[in-house]
Motif scaffolding. Structure first.
Motif, mmCIF file in Angstrom:
data_model
loop_
_atom_site.group_PDB
_atom_site.id
_atom_site.type_symbol
_atom_site.label_atom_id
_atom_site.label_comp_id
_atom_site.label_asym_id
_atom_site.label_seq_id
_atom_site.Cartn_x
_atom_site.Cartn_y
_atom_site.Cartn_z
ATOM 1 N N LYS A 181 8.981 11.794 -0.564
ATOM 2 C CA LYS A 181 9.929 12.023 -1.652
ATOM 3 C C LYS A 181 10.118 13.509 -1.909
ATOM 4 C CE LYS A 181 8.677 7.951 -4.333
ATOM 5 N NZ LYS A 181 7.804 7.588 -5.475
ATOM 6 N N HIS B 5 1.947 -4.421 -8.118
ATOM 7 C CA HIS B 5 1.255 -5.692 -7.834
ATOM 8 C C HIS B 5 1.876 -6.866 -8.570
ATOM 9 C CE1 HIS B 5 -0.758 -4.445 -11.578
ATOM 10 N NE2 HIS B 5 -0.903 -5.728 -11.787
ATOM 11 N N GLN B 6 2.795 -6.577 -9.483
ATOM 12 C CA GLN B 6 3.424 -7.671 -10.214
ATOM 13 C C GLN B 6 4.679 -8.186 -9.499
ATOM 14 O OE1 GLN B 6 3.190 -5.027 -13.683
ATOM 15 N NE2 GLN B 6 2.647 -6.805 -14.882
ATOM 16 N N PRO C 6 -1.155 4.829 2.286
ATOM 17 C CA PRO C 6 0.259 5.077 2.564
ATOM 18 C C PRO C 6 1.043 5.597 1.361
ATOM 19 C CG PRO C 6 -0.420 3.003 3.528
ATOM 20 C CD PRO C 6 -1.578 3.489 2.716
ATOM 21 N N TYR C 7 0.662 5.213 0.133
ATOM 22 C CA TYR C 7 1.474 5.688 -0.993
ATOM 23 C C TYR C 7 1.372 7.189 -1.184
ATOM 24 C CZ TYR C 7 -2.847 5.069 -3.770
ATOM 25 O OH TYR C 7 -4.117 5.121 -4.246
ATOM 26 N N ARG D 230 -5.138 10.298 -9.752
ATOM 27 C CA ARG D 230 -4.922 9.220 -10.703
ATOM 28 C C ARG D 230 -5.608 7.936 -10.252
ATOM 29 N NH1 ARG D 230 -0.824 8.277 -14.788
ATOM 30 N NH2 ARG D 230 -1.157 6.099 -15.288
ATOM 31 N N ASN D 231 -5.612 7.709 -8.956
ATOM 32 C CA ASN D 231 -6.288 6.515 -8.444
ATOM 33 C C ASN D 231 -7.746 6.776 -8.114
ATOM 34 O OD1 ASN D 231 -4.132 4.353 -8.162
ATOM 35 N ND2 ASN D 231 -3.148 6.113 -7.214
ATOM 36 N N TYR E 126 8.963 4.578 -12.616
ATOM 37 C CA TYR E 126 8.581 5.968 -12.381
ATOM 38 C C TYR E 126 8.682 6.315 -10.903
ATOM 39 C CZ TYR E 126 5.955 10.289 -12.407
ATOM 40 O OH TYR E 126 5.595 11.594 -12.252
ATOM 41 N N GLN E 127 8.166 5.414 -10.069
ATOM 42 C CA GLN E 127 8.148 5.712 -8.635
ATOM 43 C C GLN E 127 9.551 5.760 -8.049
ATOM 44 O OE1 GLN E 127 4.812 4.120 -6.277
ATOM 45 N NE2 GLN E 127 4.323 2.912 -8.064
ATOM 46 N N SER F 24 0.820 -1.213 0.000
ATOM 47 C CA SER F 24 0.000 0.000 0.000
ATOM 48 C C SER F 24 0.850 1.257 0.000
ATOM 49 C CB SER F 24 -0.951 -0.003 1.200
ATOM 50 O OG SER F 24 -0.222 -0.082 2.386
ATOM 51 N N SER F 25 2.166 1.108 0.146
ATOM 52 C CA SER F 25 3.026 2.293 0.130
ATOM 53 C C SER F 25 3.548 2.614 -1.256
ATOM 54 C CB SER F 25 4.206 2.107 1.075
ATOM 55 O OG SER F 25 3.733 1.937 2.384
ATOM 56 N N LEU F 26 3.240 1.764 -2.209
ATOM 57 C CA LEU F 26 3.608 2.053 -3.595
ATOM 58 C C LEU F 26 2.320 2.353 -4.354
ATOM 59 C CD1 LEU F 26 6.219 -0.794 -4.085
ATOM 60 C CD2 LEU F 26 6.708 1.642 -4.037
ATOM 61 N N ASN F 27 2.383 3.336 -5.223
ATOM 62 C CA ASN F 27 1.197 3.729 -5.981
ATOM 63 C C ASN F 27 0.844 2.638 -6.997
ATOM 64 O OD1 ASN F 27 -0.650 4.941 -7.757
ATOM 65 N ND2 ASN F 27 0.144 6.968 -7.269
ATOM 66 N N PRO F 28 -0.379 2.080 -6.901
ATOM 67 C CA PRO F 28 -0.734 0.953 -7.772
ATOM 68 C C PRO F 28 -0.839 1.332 -9.250
ATOM 69 C CG PRO F 28 -2.641 1.674 -6.516
ATOM 70 C CD PRO F 28 -1.456 2.412 -5.960
ATOM 71 N N SER F 29 -0.976 2.630 -9.545
ATOM 72 C CA SER F 29 -1.213 3.029 -10.936
ATOM 73 C C SER F 29 0.038 3.514 -11.654
ATOM 74 C CB SER F 29 -2.247 4.152 -10.993
ATOM 75 O OG SER F 29 -3.425 3.756 -10.367
ATOM 76 N N LEU F 30 1.163 3.519 -10.969
ATOM 77 C CA LEU F 30 2.374 4.025 -11.614
ATOM 78 C C LEU F 30 3.415 2.912 -11.695
ATOM 79 C CD1 LEU F 30 2.648 7.425 -9.710
ATOM 80 C CD2 LEU F 30 1.821 7.078 -12.023
ATOM 81 N N LEU G 90 10.547 -0.623 -2.430
ATOM 82 C CA LEU G 90 10.261 0.521 -1.568
ATOM 83 C C LEU G 90 11.550 1.067 -0.951
ATOM 84 C CD1 LEU G 90 7.867 2.166 -0.565
ATOM 85 C CD2 LEU G 90 7.781 0.699 1.433
ATOM 86 N N TYR H 149 4.321 -2.968 -12.634
ATOM 87 C CA TYR H 149 3.590 -2.263 -11.578
ATOM 88 C C TYR H 149 3.776 -3.003 -10.257
ATOM 89 C CZ TYR H 149 1.540 0.537 -15.224
ATOM 90 O OH TYR H 149 1.383 1.410 -16.262
ATOM 91 N N THR I 269 4.046 8.309 0.937
ATOM 92 C CA THR I 269 5.319 7.988 0.286
ATOM 93 C C THR I 269 5.701 9.111 -0.659
ATOM 94 O OG1 THR I 269 4.789 5.638 0.389
ATOM 95 C CG2 THR I 269 6.544 6.287 -1.106
ATOM 96 N N PRO J 10 -3.638 -0.263 -14.160
ATOM 97 C CA PRO J 10 -2.798 -1.405 -14.521
ATOM 98 C C PRO J 10 -3.204 -2.702 -13.831
ATOM 99 C CG PRO J 10 -1.609 0.157 -13.141
ATOM 100 C CD PRO J 10 -2.881 0.819 -13.535
#
Lengths: 336, 306
Positions: free
Chosen positions: B210, A162-163, B202-203, B224-225, A120-121, A110-116, A173, A160, B206, B300
């Motif tokens: 940054k 989730h992969q 949390p993201y 975006r989400n 990129y992150q 949940s700390s990584l953006n699922p859509s990017l 992270l 992404y 994050t 995605p």
């Protein structure tokens, strides 16, 4: 990188009398009380305590991640590299967060953006702070993934979050935190969600990274096993306040606070055979109603009559070792 | 991706086929159109002649198959009153509906998404309460009434804008605003709820660690989400707009598909009514597929989940 080579004895981060309070409809929640911490350049410090003890809240307050509003009250002095963070504008604070201090939050998914994309992150901070081009960012992203041990890094940049598997996500992270070569990396429960073999790998990775980059590391955990693996100094928190702090060895071999002793007894050890692991009786007090006097007295095996009324402050028990137990001498006399 | 597209197109065709069949059955059940087309005192012979002319003297099943066959070739029959084909009639009204749909939908997105987002960011604040109140009012006021109110104030009393017609951008303003009032509550509320769901993730923190600015955090990381569910709603809303906004088009005398539908029903021009239903079904199927494609492009997690 710079911090390792700098000849400077002044601490990298000092936190004094930090308190964090939230005004809620149920009353004031004092998440952190009178918290203090000092971290030298390149040092590794563990903050230990049960959930709700204020570990994460203290570190989030240090990074000024709480919104400034009437419902949150933060007091205290935080100095990073000699600069009082409270005096900085939001813009300057963002620069510090990007360049000098990085926080790795608890749950990697949940700390990584699922859509990017991961690529990129990883390099977002470089784009924002340094204005790097896409090509340069790509190169750095591959380097970072290599650094944290993700195989075929170049091919995974377009993937992404989730992969990735849980352990790999944690590595990603960590890599995002390392993008700008911070002087201080704060890792909040970096191994909690992982299984044991992966945990060991991640701890090894953090140790290696510290050696390579010379960054200081704060690790927030409830696991004394993790502490022993990685920390040079330890700060133990209970119910929002520091109850003991000292060198890792001192804390493990001669704890001077009943709570620390309890935590240590709860760790399984191969040199001691026991039918059951010891546990600390009771549960941590709710943050809205903290006990009077010494906060631990309700669960303390050594509690005396006046522990319930007289507040306990940190006392120096040995050079570089402090305890908030007023009866540390009596309780731990000749215990070693 | 291609597999999914094929699946959605197949479902879309099934929907269109269902709509064709249903309208056929309903129209046949509604009785003999000759009674409505011919004068009251027409003779039985005249009626029989018209029936033969319209092709409704044949057995139902053969009517059904020739109807389906025609539909497959794009031929939905002829209007009873107008010698032109149903497709030509619908196509004549379609551009007006498309213009109104595009204008009102763009207006809705431009107003509802920023307001919903700001309401979520300042939850419980003045703006939040105003947006919520407007949403409740907007949901409870019927379009024909809000339309009349807009006309009364801006066209009649103030005289700023025309009362009806399709002359230029000015005539587009009031119908678009009226439709926006109708669509705004759902879109603003969904945006607000969705942003509130994403903000504590949390993201988002994050991104802040940054060193990202709040503007960047909101656009790149939160919206975006948060807009993924809004995209799905937008698809449904846009589809229904393209199907013709019956009340708004009627109030503002906007010559779109909705007006055509009302007009054709009132004079029992069954082939045209049938044609409109089929057209709406096709539009919905197409918009659904497009929304699905967009959702996949934006999310995605949907792409690899198949």
């Amino acid at each position: 990188m710079t911090s390792a080579t700098r000849e400077n004895d002044s601490p990298l981060l000092t936190v004094e009398q930090l308190s964090v309070e939230f005004m809620t409809p149920l009353g004031t929640v004092a998440a952190v009380n009178d918290f203090g911490l000092s971290i030298g350049r390149g040092e590794s410090v563990a903050i230990v305590g049960e959930s709700g003890s204020g570990k994460s809240a203290a570190m989030r307050a240090v990074l000024r991640l709480y919104p400034e509003n009437r419902r949150t009250r933060i007091r205290g002095a935080v100095a990073f590299d000699g600069v009082q963070l409270a005096t900085l504008s939001n813009r300057r604070m963002r620069e510090i967060r990007g360049d000098r201090m990085a926080l790795i939050a608890q749950d990697a998914l949940s700390s990584l953006n699922p859509s990017l994309t991961v690529g990129y992150q990883l390099t977002e901070a470089l784009r924002i702070r340094k204005g790097w081009s896409a090509g340069r960012c790509r190169k750095r992203a591959v380097e970072l993934l290599d650094l944290v041990g993700i195989p075929s890094a170049a091919e995974r940049l377009k993937d992404y979050p989730h992969q990735f598997s849980g352990g790999m996500r944690q590595r990603v992270l960590i890599a995002t935190g390392l993008a700008l070569d911070p002087d201080l990396l704060i890792a909040d429960e970096p191994t909690t969600a992982l299984d044991v073999t992966i945990q060991a790998q991640i701890l090894q990775l953090l140790r290696d990274l510290r050696q390579e980059t010379g960054m200081a590391l704060v690790i927030i955990t409830h696991d004394m096993g993790v502490v022993a693996e990685i920390a040079e100094r330890v700060t133990v928190m209970y119910a929002g306040a520091v109850v003991e702090s000292g060198g890792m060895r001192d804390i493990f071999t001669s704890p001077r606070h009943p709570y620390t002793e309890g935590l240590l007894n709860a760790v399984p050890r191969s040199d001691r055979r026991a039918e059951r692991l010891a546990s600390i009786p009771g549960s941590p007090p709710s943050p809205t109603t903290r006990p009077s006097g010494c906060r631990f007295h309700t669960r303390c095996a050594y509690a005396r009559a006046d522990c319930a009324s007289v507040p306990a402050g940190l006392e120096i028990v040995a050079p570089g070792h402090a305890s908030a137990c007023r009866y540390w001498k009596e309780n731990f006399h000749g215990a070693d | 991706m291609r597999k999914l597209l094929v699946k959605h197109i197949a479902i879309g065709l099934l929907v269109v086929f269902g709509a064709l069949t249903l309208t056929f059955v309903l129209v046949r059940m509604s009785g003999d159109p000759t009674g409505l087309i011919l004068p009251q005192d027409a003779s039985a012979a005249q009626r029989a002649q018209l029936r033969a002319q319209l092709g409704i003297d044949k057995p139902l099943l053969s009517q059904y198959f020739s109807y389906l066959g025609g539909a497959a070739r794009g031929d939905l029959g002829k209007s009873y009153f107008d010698s032109s084909s149903v497709s030509a009639v619908v196509l004549r009204y379609l551009p007006n509906t498309a213009i109104l749909a595009a204008a009102s939908f763009a207006l809705t997105v431009l107003v509802a998404v920023p307001l919903g987002t700001l309401a979520a960011m300042r939850r419980g604040g003045v703006l939040d309460r105003v947006v919520q109140a407007v949403a409740v009012v907007g949901n409870s006021v019927p379009s024909f009434w809000s339309g009349l109110l807009l006309l009364q104030v801006f066209a009649v009393t103030l005289g700023w804008l025309p009362t009806f017609g399709t002359a230029g951008v000015a005539s587009l303003v009031l119908p678009s605003v009226n439709l926006m009032l109708y669509l705004f509550p759902n879109m603003a509320r969904l945006t607000r709820a969705s942003v509130l769901n994403v903000l504590p993730m949390p993201y988002v923190d994050t991104a802040r660690t940054k060193g990202a600015s709040e503007g960047r955090v909101m656009t790149v990381h939160v919206l975006r989400n948060a807009l993924l569910p809004v995209l799905a709603l937008g698809g449904v809303q846009f589809g229904s707009l393209l199907g013709g906004a019956v009340l708004t088009e009627t109030v503002f005398a906007w010559p779109g598909v909705g007006t055509l539908a009302v007009h054709s029903i009132s004079r029992s021009d069954f082939p045209v009514v049938q044609g409109i239903v089929v057209y709406v079904a096709v539009i919905f199927a197409v918009v659904t597929v497009l929304t699905e494609v967009l959702a996949r492009a934006a999310n995605p997690r949907l792409r690899t989940a198949v």
